[in-house]
Design an enzyme around this catalytic site. Structure first.
Site, short mmCIF file in Angstrom:
data_model
loop_
_atom_site.label_atom_id
_atom_site.label_comp_id
_atom_site.label_asym_id
_atom_site.label_seq_id
_atom_site.Cartn_x
_atom_site.Cartn_y
_atom_site.Cartn_z
N LYS B 78 3.54 5.64 8.44
CA LYS B 78 2.47 4.30 8.00
C LYS B 78 2.92 3.40 8.92
O LYS B 78 4.08 3.14 9.35
CB LYS B 78 3.30 3.85 6.50
CG LYS B 78 2.30 3.12 5.88
CD LYS B 78 3.31 2.89 4.40
CE LYS B 78 2.16 1.62 3.65
NZ LYS B 78 2.76 1.56 2.29
N SER B 153 -0.69 1.36 -1.45
CA SER B 153 -0.84 0.88 -0.12
C SER B 153 -0.79 1.91 0.91
O SER B 153 -1.31 1.58 2.21
CB SER B 153 0.03 -0.33 0.41
OG SER B 153 1.33 0.01 0.48
N SER B 177 3.24 2.87 -4.28
CA SER B 177 2.40 3.04 -3.13
C SER B 177 2.65 4.24 -2.41
O SER B 177 1.87 4.66 -1.31
CB SER B 177 2.80 1.91 -2.18
OG SER B 177 2.11 0.68 -2.34
#
Lengths: 95, 484
Positions: B78, B153, B177
């Site tokens: 990420k 997210s 997330s």
């Protein structure tokens, strides 16, 4: 809790986040709506309850007091928006 | 080589038995990325040169017989996990040109294990959001239905794994997330116990809640990645001093006699019937496997959302104060004083959701409101934590839905922040209490994946993964793949 545009302007000053008039208008509606949802907390009985800051124990981690390599000046300056010689350059602090 | 359906475990085995080289595997993944990225947009940065360099090194290691399960296998991180020399943007304008000068501990650990980084995954700006629509770079599309969100997210990592653009990814989970996008994209997402995985080098959002975890196609893959990243790190003062076990050993498939609780507060009005049906079917399956099911109660659950949306923005407002346009990151031009430069840097550098949260946090921490909001939330946090402690005296694991709905259409919830926040209603309590949680695919509703969530007590990842694995293998939903 209803927040006025003026109150939102004050918070944005505290947070040092600049905002346009339109943003302040939109934000006052949205923040009021969110704060309304927080009212539910007042129903929770927290008498005599300690606050939890972290779910794990937080301890100061100490390492040996010995010199060791750190980032070079070039590495530190690599991401700085503006620098001059050995200094990071900022705008005037005093007007 | 068909990398789309292949798991990390299978890819690793292929390399170690010399049926493929890491260079071949990496090229196949890069081809796949080139082919589907125009549809999914799961990557902010693709690191082709670095990947090929790491793949060649991995092949040397394999030739010497020094390969572990992750050696030579391409993965994504990420874009809030710092990678030395590779842009780490947090999908923000503020950090659009930021190149870290050091690696996050998790990145270094994966590199040490011989992993191959193919790129950085798209996300909601500074990890704030539940749909990846808040990214300042691009919107990621759900590989199961391109007009829908991947969740957030960690939407980029979830979509990348689901679409076969890498064998696994690491996400970060502050209020769900990792688990919520895993559920919406039909993969496995684990948020470990707070402190089990080092946060050193993770760009901070809400420090007392953030945790890094693996996103994979199967529970076994998840355990393999957790083995590599878990453990104490002196660079993180909240890192737990524990020696993690080999998590794959817990995956026996046998859950006979395990006590599994179904918390009644997690089956609320407003949940989609298709989601509830899948989760109820999963519960029946667990019973069939020999687990002892029982009703559990966590009465403070209705407070969790408010607690989270006070604590997380409060911590965020402090963490994001560092973006002043001086040391690194975006810097506004044409300002005459330092204060003006700072205000304009944040005005121009942050998107709407980030500003909204900084504002809530600043308000909740301000004189006069601190006791009513922040302190009250921290006290209710104690109540929520205590309730989990009590309930885990009776049960080994809890089973709940991961998200109240399947993936929703893009743009559907962007206008109303509160509606968007409700996506995380089932995942937030685990972050508040610091306990581990995992989401596993539990079937399809209208052709879209549904997630079932398992929760366990602190550091009980072995039991958690044992149950998740037994369910996954018995149900078989993990074999389904998105057709993108």
């Amino acid at each position: 809790m209803k927040l006025t545009k003026e109150e939102v302007r004050h918070i944005s000053k505290l947070a040092r986040v600049g905002m346009t008039d339109d943003e302040l208008e939109l934000m006052s509606g949205q923040l009021s709506n969110i704060l309304e949802h927080f009212d539910v907390l007042q129903k929770a009985n927290t008498e005599g309850v300690d606050a939890t800051g972290h779910s794990a124990d937080v301890n100061t981690v100490m390492r040996r007091d010995e010199p060791r390599p750190s980032l070079s000046r070039d590495e530190v300056f690599a991401n700085a928006p503006q620098h001059e010689g050995e200094f990071v350059r900022i705008k005037a602090v005093l007007e | 080589m068909n990398v789309v359906g292949m798991t990390l475990e299978e890819a690793g085995a292929l390399l170690r038995t010399k049926q493929a080289t890491s260079v071949e595997l990496t090229l196949a993944v890069l081809d796949r990325i080139n082919a589907v990225e125009p549809k999914t947009r799961a990557y902010v940065t693709v690191t082709e040169d670095l990947a090929m360099q790491q793949a060649r090194k991995a092949d040397e290691r394999i030739a010497k017989g020094q390969a572990g399960p992750l050696t030579g296998v391409p993965m994504q991180l990420k874009d809030n996990i710092s990678t030395k020399g590779v842009r780490t943007t947090c999908s923000s304008k503020m950090l659009s040109n930021f190149v870290p000068v050091y690696d996050a501990t998790v990145a270094r650990k994966l590199y040490d294990a011989g992993a191959v980084l193919v790129g950085k995954g798209n996300m909601d700006e500074f990890a704030m959001g539940s749909s990846t629509e808040n990214s300042a770079v691009q919107k990621t599309h759900n590989p199961w239905a391109l007009d829908r969100v991947p969740g957030g997210s960690s939407g980029g990592p979830a979509a990348a794994v689901a679409a076969g653009e890498g064998f696994y990814s690491l996400g970060s989970d502050t209020g769900g997330s990792i688990r919520q996008p895993a559920a919406l994209c039909g993969i496995v997402g684990l948020k470990p116990t707070y402190g089990l995985v080092s946060r050193y080098g993770l760009v901070a959002f809400a420090s007392s809640l953030d945790q890094i975890g693996p996103m994979t196609k199967t529970v076994k893959d998840n355990a393999l990645v957790l083995n590599a990243i878990a453990g104490n790190d002196p660079s993180d003062s909240t890192s737990l001093k524990v020696t993690p076990p080999d998590y794959t050993k817990a995956l026996t498939g046998d859950i006979k006699g395990l006590r599994i609780g179904v918390p009644k507060e997690y089956f609320v009005e407003g949940m989609q019937p298709g989601v509830e049906k899948c989760v109820r079917d999963a519960i029946k399956m667990l019973e069939k496997l020999g687990a002892k099911l029982g009703e559990a109660s966590l009465p403070s659950t209705p407070y969790a959302m408010a607690v989270y949306y006070i604590i997380a923005p409060s911590e965020a407002s402090a963490n994001l104060a560092r973006y002043d346009g001086v040391k690194y990151g975006y810097s506004a031009k044409n300002a005459s004083t330092m204060w003006e430069a700072m205000e304009r840097t944040k005005q121009e550098g942050f998107g709407p959701e980030v500003k909204r949260r900084i504002m809530i946090g600043t308000y909740a921490l301000s004189a006069g409101y601190y006791d009513a909001y922040y302190l009250k939330a921290q006290k209710v946090r104690t109540l929520i934590r205590r309730e989990f402690e009590e309930v885990f005296k009776k049960f080994d694991v809890l089973v709940t839905p991961t998200s109240p709905s399947v993936a929703f259409k893009m743009g559907e919830k962007t206008a109303d922040p509160v509606q968007m926040y409700l996506n995380d209603v089932f995942t937030i309590p685990a972050n508040i209490a610091g306990i581990p949680g995992v989401s596993v695919q539990a079937g399809l509703s209208d052709g879209l994946p549904v997630g079932v969530q398992f929760l366990a007590s602190h550091l009980q990842e072995e039991t958690l993964l044992k149950v998740a694995h037994a369910y996954e293998q018995a149900a078989g939903w993990h074999k389904l793949r998105a057709k993108v």
